[in-house]
Design a protein around this motif. Structure first.
Motif, PDB file in Angstrom:
ATOM      1  N   LYS A 151     -11.732   2.310 -92.931  1.00 19.33           N
ATOM      2  CA  LYS A 151     -10.863   1.304 -93.106  1.00 19.33           C
ATOM      3  C   LYS A 151     -11.666   0.131 -93.362  1.00 19.33           C
ATOM      4  N   PRO A 153     -12.151  -3.690 -92.449  1.00 18.97           N
ATOM      5  CA  PRO A 153     -11.618  -4.650 -91.241  1.00 18.97           C
ATOM      6  C   PRO A 153     -10.465  -5.496 -91.730  1.00 18.97           C
ATOM      7  N   GLY A 187     -10.686  -3.999 -82.170  1.00 15.61           N
ATOM      8  CA  GLY A 187     -10.065  -2.522 -82.198  1.00 15.61           C
ATOM      9  C   GLY A 187      -9.893  -1.727 -80.791  1.00 15.61           C
ATOM     10  N   THR A 188      -8.855  -1.457 -80.468  1.00 14.07           N
ATOM     11  CA  THR A 188      -8.513  -0.646 -79.206  1.00 14.07           C
ATOM     12  C   THR A 188      -7.933   0.763 -79.670  1.00 14.07           C
ATOM     13  N   GLY A 189      -8.347   1.325 -80.564  1.00 13.48           N
ATOM     14  CA  GLY A 189      -7.843   2.883 -80.786  1.00 13.48           C
ATOM     15  C   GLY A 189      -8.762   3.599 -79.975  1.00 13.48           C
ATOM     16  N   SER A 190      -8.752   4.965 -80.355  1.00 15.91           N
ATOM     17  CA  SER A 190      -9.456   5.765 -79.548  1.00 15.91           C
ATOM     18  C   SER A 190     -11.140   5.354 -79.439  1.00 15.91           C
ATOM     19  N   SER A 191     -11.542   4.965 -80.499  1.00 12.42           N
ATOM     20  CA  SER A 191     -12.945   4.805 -80.740  1.00 12.42           C
ATOM     21  C   SER A 191     -13.414   3.531 -79.876  1.00 12.42           C
ATOM     22  N   ARG A 211      -5.495  -6.006 -81.169  1.00  9.37           N
ATOM     23  CA  ARG A 211      -4.125  -6.203 -82.008  1.00  9.37           C
ATOM     24  C   ARG A 211      -3.008  -5.741 -81.263  1.00  9.37           C
ATOM     25  N   THR A 212      -3.195  -4.262 -80.898  1.00  7.38           N
ATOM     26  CA  THR A 212      -2.036  -3.593 -80.405  1.00  7.38           C
ATOM     27  C   THR A 212      -2.649  -2.788 -79.126  1.00  7.38           C
ATOM     28  N   LYS A 331       1.698   6.507 -81.642  1.00 13.92           N
ATOM     29  CA  LYS A 331       0.288   6.044 -82.052  1.00 13.92           C
ATOM     30  C   LYS A 331      -0.395   7.296 -81.280  1.00 13.92           C
ATOM     31  N   ARG A 332      -1.546   7.549 -81.831  1.00 17.06           N
ATOM     32  CA  ARG A 332      -2.437   8.726 -81.253  1.00 17.06           C
ATOM     33  C   ARG A 332      -2.719   7.932 -79.688  1.00 17.06           C
ATOM     34  N   ALA A 381     -14.365  -1.484 -84.690  1.00 17.57           N
ATOM     35  CA  ALA A 381     -13.721  -0.077 -84.245  1.00 17.57           C
ATOM     36  C   ALA A 381     -12.387  -0.003 -84.847  1.00 17.57           C
ATOM     37  N   THR A 382     -12.193  -0.183 -86.082  1.00 23.53           N
ATOM     38  CA  THR A 382     -11.038  -0.480 -86.669  1.00 23.53           C
ATOM     39  C   THR A 382     -10.006   0.622 -87.485  1.00 23.53           C
ATOM     40  N   GLY A 383     -10.686   1.756 -87.233  1.00 15.88           N
ATOM     41  CA  GLY A 383     -10.193   2.853 -87.803  1.00 15.88           C
ATOM     42  C   GLY A 383     -10.296   3.213 -89.211  1.00 15.88           C
ATOM     43  N   TRP A 496      -1.414   5.017 -87.850  1.00 15.31           N
ATOM     44  CA  TRP A 496      -2.096   5.605 -88.947  1.00 15.31           C
ATOM     45  C   TRP A 496      -1.529   6.883 -89.538  1.00 15.31           C
TER      46      TRP A 496
END
Ligand code: NA7
Length: 870
Positions: A151, A153, A187-191, A211-212, A331-332, A381-383, A496
């Protein structure tokens, strides 16, 4: 470039992607003797594991399970070194697989597919790659991954930064050395959560832009689980079979413990157990209701927040890291190694973008509201543009110049997540509308590949050339996917899964949440029913068995399954006393019913003696209220004040009316017309005593379910004939209105949906002599339907009584009586009443509550014309 006059190369199949999906697809097609070619833009196999090389990258499903299972020999020859293997190890595994099965010869690397166009005349796809070559193929298979299109950024000034820029999903092969550097991670998702602790070990300063905040669980990586290894060693086939037929693609025994009813000790024990285990499906499955019930979810979320607060020293940082804007799991969730603890390091800082948004990226770093940061490197790390991004990145054009992007402009539409109408012979591996990202991907991939291979073998065997879903089958599946999501908390999150992370992307829930097992059964059923919902063509002609594979509400289906497993005897085989006892016993297992302001039990006089009644008063608004006289279901034989208690509470709370539930006389002790006469007497008594009951004089309606709706409808006819009392409306929920058991809905639904034809016959036999069954007080459909109170009639799809209910609504309308019909799509006769169990019934009960409100114009006296029909 194509040579002039040189015909494009032709294959049976072209596959996009050389990851887990594409490699296995190629092997399966070769086994079928089909020619196939993979195109992949990477210069090696691996798919997602080729690209996502960021520091700390690992799978988040235990590797014992995140692997192929199609070949026991392969499993024997490969041993994983850890519980969660690293990206390099998984990539090595895929290389090993490619070499072991000689797959590389079927792959064109460094070749991206740009477009695919269906040629109706030749029944072939033409594929255009970025290498200039065109190839043609009968079958076009996108094995392009669910999380493979990064995606953008979407941050102002992103191209201005003069330092090093990295993206977790396109990490340089030579790696990155952050020693001594000031590094930003966005970015603070899995990655991000996997990379941050590792980058922190090198960087001189690390600033994380969040962000989240995300829920994350310690992975507790190390050796693979000894227990799981033993299970695999003991009986590999049984283990893999259990995984294939599990909810999420791992053999995890689902719990039936509800968070809302479990004791504090049980809650804590189950949570700590899952926390220690360090596995996603463990923490996602602590309670059976955590994905559907906010109160249960809050328990898990609250306990995770406790863990975050105890891991992070600085209370302000801890609070900023605590997710509060989405339900756990919606969210995952992530698995981490020392993620939260990393924020205790003096050189690591968290910037909470909710309170301090980024204004722009500059040449030197990042500007936020109130603070500027200088960096040597920025890591995005924005998905991903998940699930659809890679599919629509190729210009796919189907029949009649239909483009996939245009077709999916409002969100993807698929049949089983495998195919989409208008695009013959176009297959997706783990496409939108399949369990994919909600499951262990490798199990879902193998299932899809096997299904596609089975389908192509079938076509070949039958002399068929094309396959395409019908519009009906596809819209039915889309609806089912939506129905499954609607009963969960998942669609409430900006995830997502919902397409919410990509600006402008339509927000629909993309994966199928009904479970791997349920989904596999649906796919198998489609095949078993002669490729139901597909149009198949070939030199031998065309065949199509059109239809919808799943149209029952998913929670209704689960209830039916659970009840079938209980193996209860059919009610009509029991004595009346035993049938009543069974009903009472099963009512005891119901979840807590909705709260209302007040519940009181009392009696009122009736023609055959006192009639017990239960009065429900709403908590708000303040009284007096309109009054609804309610009659329970049970075929005039079963049921009492308790049986319909949850429904009465629900209707009371939703409608803001006083509900007076009356226990009329039952058959066989008191046969026809006792129940009907009691109902009429109850209506008269409530009307006369409305003020004393806290009701508004003159504002009276009747309601009932099943046989209770029968006597409610009869009471309306008797009141009309008597000239009093004036009834403002009749709410008839799956009513019995006739004694004719030959309507089509009896034939369709007379067996298998709890209320059966045999049971209905048993009810009638106990209630009324044959001669009485045509009496309008037994079969109100046969009465004069003029000048009756406005009606709201609910009918359920899977109900033998469906057609008579619909006939009653139509006949009322034809007689000039206002009538509104509510269709309970995918419901059975009983499911709508299962308050707190069948969640998909809630929107329907909301309509019923509104119908009751509509009977009573706000602030006024009732008229014969309700609000909704005005
Ligand atoms: P995710 O899970 O989509 O995470 C992306 C993160 O980047 C997430 O925290 C986003 O915040 C954040 N993000 C995205 N755009 C921005 C902008 N513009 N500004 C600030 N923050 C942003 O992707 P991952 O790669 O981590 O993981 C994907 C999956 O791969 C994962 O679930 C596993 O299944 C494997 P947001 O939450 O959108 O507010």
């Amino acid at each position: 470039m194509n040579q002039p006059n040189k015909a494009p190369e032709q294959f049976d199949a072209v596959i996009v992607g050389a990851g887990f999906s594409g490699l296995y697809m190629l092997r399966r097609l070769r086994q079928l003797g089909l020619s196939a070619r993979i195109f992949d833009s990477a210069d090696d196999v691996g798919g997602t594991w080729y690209w996502n090389r960021y520091p700390g990258a690992r799978c988040d499903i235990p590797t014992t399970d995140y692997a192929y299972s199609f070949d026991p020999g392969l499993e024997k020859d490969w041993a994983w070194s850890e519980k969660y293997a690293t990206q390099p190890e998984i990539l090595d595994y895929l290389r090993f697989v490619a070499d072991r099965y000689g797959l590389r010869s079927g792959i064109d690397f460094s070749t991206a597919v740009l477009s695919a166009r269906w040629d109706t005349q030749d029944r072939l796809w033409t594929i255009q790659t970025d290498r200039g070559a065109q190839v043609r193929c009968r079958y076009y298979i996108m094995a392009s991954g669910c999380l493979s299109a990064p995606k953008s950024p979407d941050i102002d000034g992103a191209d201005r930064f003069a330092g090093q820029v990295y993206s977790t999903s396109r990490w340089p092969h030579e790696g990155a050395d952050f020693t001594g550097q000031r590094v930003a991670v966005i970015g603070t998702g899995s990655s991000g959560i996997q990379a941050i602790p590792v980058i922190a070990r090198q960087a001189s300063r690390l600033t994380v832009f969040q962000r989240t905040p995300n829920f994350s669980v310690p992975a507790r990586n190390g050796a693979a689980s000894a227990d799981r290894l033993k299970q695999l060693a003991d009986d590999r086939d049984a283990y893999r079979h259990a995984a294939r037929w599990s909810r999420a693609g791992m053999p995890v025994e689902p719990t039936d413990i509800l968070g809302v009813t479990a004791s504090d000790a049980v809650r804590r024990e189950r949570f700590e157990g899952a926390w220690e285990q360090g596995e996603l499906f463990a923490i996602l499955g602590i309670f059976a209701d955590q994905g559907i019930n906010p109160a249960s979810n809050d328990i898990v979320a609250g306990l995770i927040r406790e863990k975050i607060r105890s891991a992070v020293n600085d209370p302000q940082t801890a609070e900023a890291l605590c997710p509060k804007d989405h339900y756990f799991g919606t969210k995952r969730p992530c698995l981490d190694t020392d993620y939260f603890e990393t924020y205790n390091l003096p050189h690591v800082q968290l910037v909470d973008l909710r309170s301090q948004p980024i204004t722009s990226i500059t040449e030197h770093g990042i500007d936020t509201v109130g603070e500027s940061f200088d960096f040597d490197a920025i890591v995005y790390a924005t998905g991903f543009d998940a699930m659809t991004g890679a599919l629509t990145a190729v210009a796919v054009t189907g029949r009649d110049e239909l483009s996939l992007k245009e077709k999916w402009a409002a969100g993807p539409s698929t049949y089983l997540g495998l195919m989409t109408a208008g695009f013959p012979n176009f297959f997706m591996v783990t496409g939108p509308g399949s369990p994919s990202v909600l499951s262990n991907m490798t199990v879902s991939i193998e299932q899809h590949v096997d299904w596609i291979a089975g389908c192509l073998a079938y076509l070949a065997g039958e002399g068929l050339e094309t396959i395409e879903p019908t519009a009906l089958a596809e819209s039915g599946w889309d609806q089912h996917v939506r129905d499954c999501a609607a009963i969960t908390l998942y669609p409430t999150a900006n995830s997502w899964y919902m397409g919410a992370n990509v600006r402008g992307k339509p927000q629909v829930f993309l994966p199928y949440i009904g479970g791997v097992d349920t989904y596999r059964r649906a796919c198998d059923d489609v095949v078993a029913q002669g490729y139901l919902g597909f149009r198949l063509t070939g030199p031998g002609g065309e065949r199509c068995r059109d239809g919808v594979i799943r149209s029952m509400q998913p929670d209704v289906a689960l209830v039916l399954e659970a009840m079938a497993e209980m193996g209860l005897p059919a009610l009509e085989t029991l004595s009346v006393a035993d049938a009543r006892a069974l009903m009472v016993a099963s009512a005891q297992t119901r979840p807590p019913a909705p709260e209302v302001g007040e519940v009181t039990d009392a009696v009122m006089p009736g023609p055959g003696g006192d009639l017990p009644y239960r009065l429900y008063r709403p908590a708000e608004p303040e009284g007096p209220h309109p009054v609804v006289v309610y009659f329970h279901g049970g075929g005039w034989v079963l049921g009492d004040l308790d049986s319909d208690d949850p429904l009465c509470r629900d209707l009371c709370a939703r409608s803001g009316t006083v509900v007076v539930s009356v226990n009329y006389r039952h058959a066989p002790e008191a046969r026809f017309p006792a129940a009907a006469l009691d109902a009429f007497a109850a209506v008269q008594w409530v009307h006369a005593n409305a003020s004393a009951l806290g009701g508004i004089g003159g504002q009276l309606a009747v309601a009932g379910w099943s046989a209770g709706a029968n006597i409610a409808a009869v009471a309306c006819q008797l009141a009309r004939d008597a000239g009093a009392p004036l009834i403002a409306g009749q709410l008839l929920i799956s009513p019995v209105v006739d004694s004719d058991l030959t309507r089509p809905s009896y034939a369709e639904n007379g067996d298998g949906y709890l209320l059966t034809t045999a049971l209905m016959r048993w009810f009638w036999d106990h209630y009324a002599d044959q001669a009485d069954r045509a009496d309008v007080r037994a079969a109100p459909l046969r009465g004069d339907l003029r000048d009756l109170p406005p009606a709201c009639i609910l009918t359920a799809d899977y109900d033998p009584l469906r057609d008579e209910g619909m006939a009653y609504a139509a006949a009322l309308k034809a007689s000039g009586t206002p009538a509104r019909h509510v269709r309970a799509r995918g419901h059975t006769h009983t499911s709508i009443t299962m308050v707190g169990v069948v969640i998909s019934g809630a929107p329907l009960r909301a309509q019923l509550g509104q119908a009751l409100r509509d009977f009573f114009p706000p602030g006024g006296h009732s008229s014969s014309k309700p609000h909704f029909l005005a």
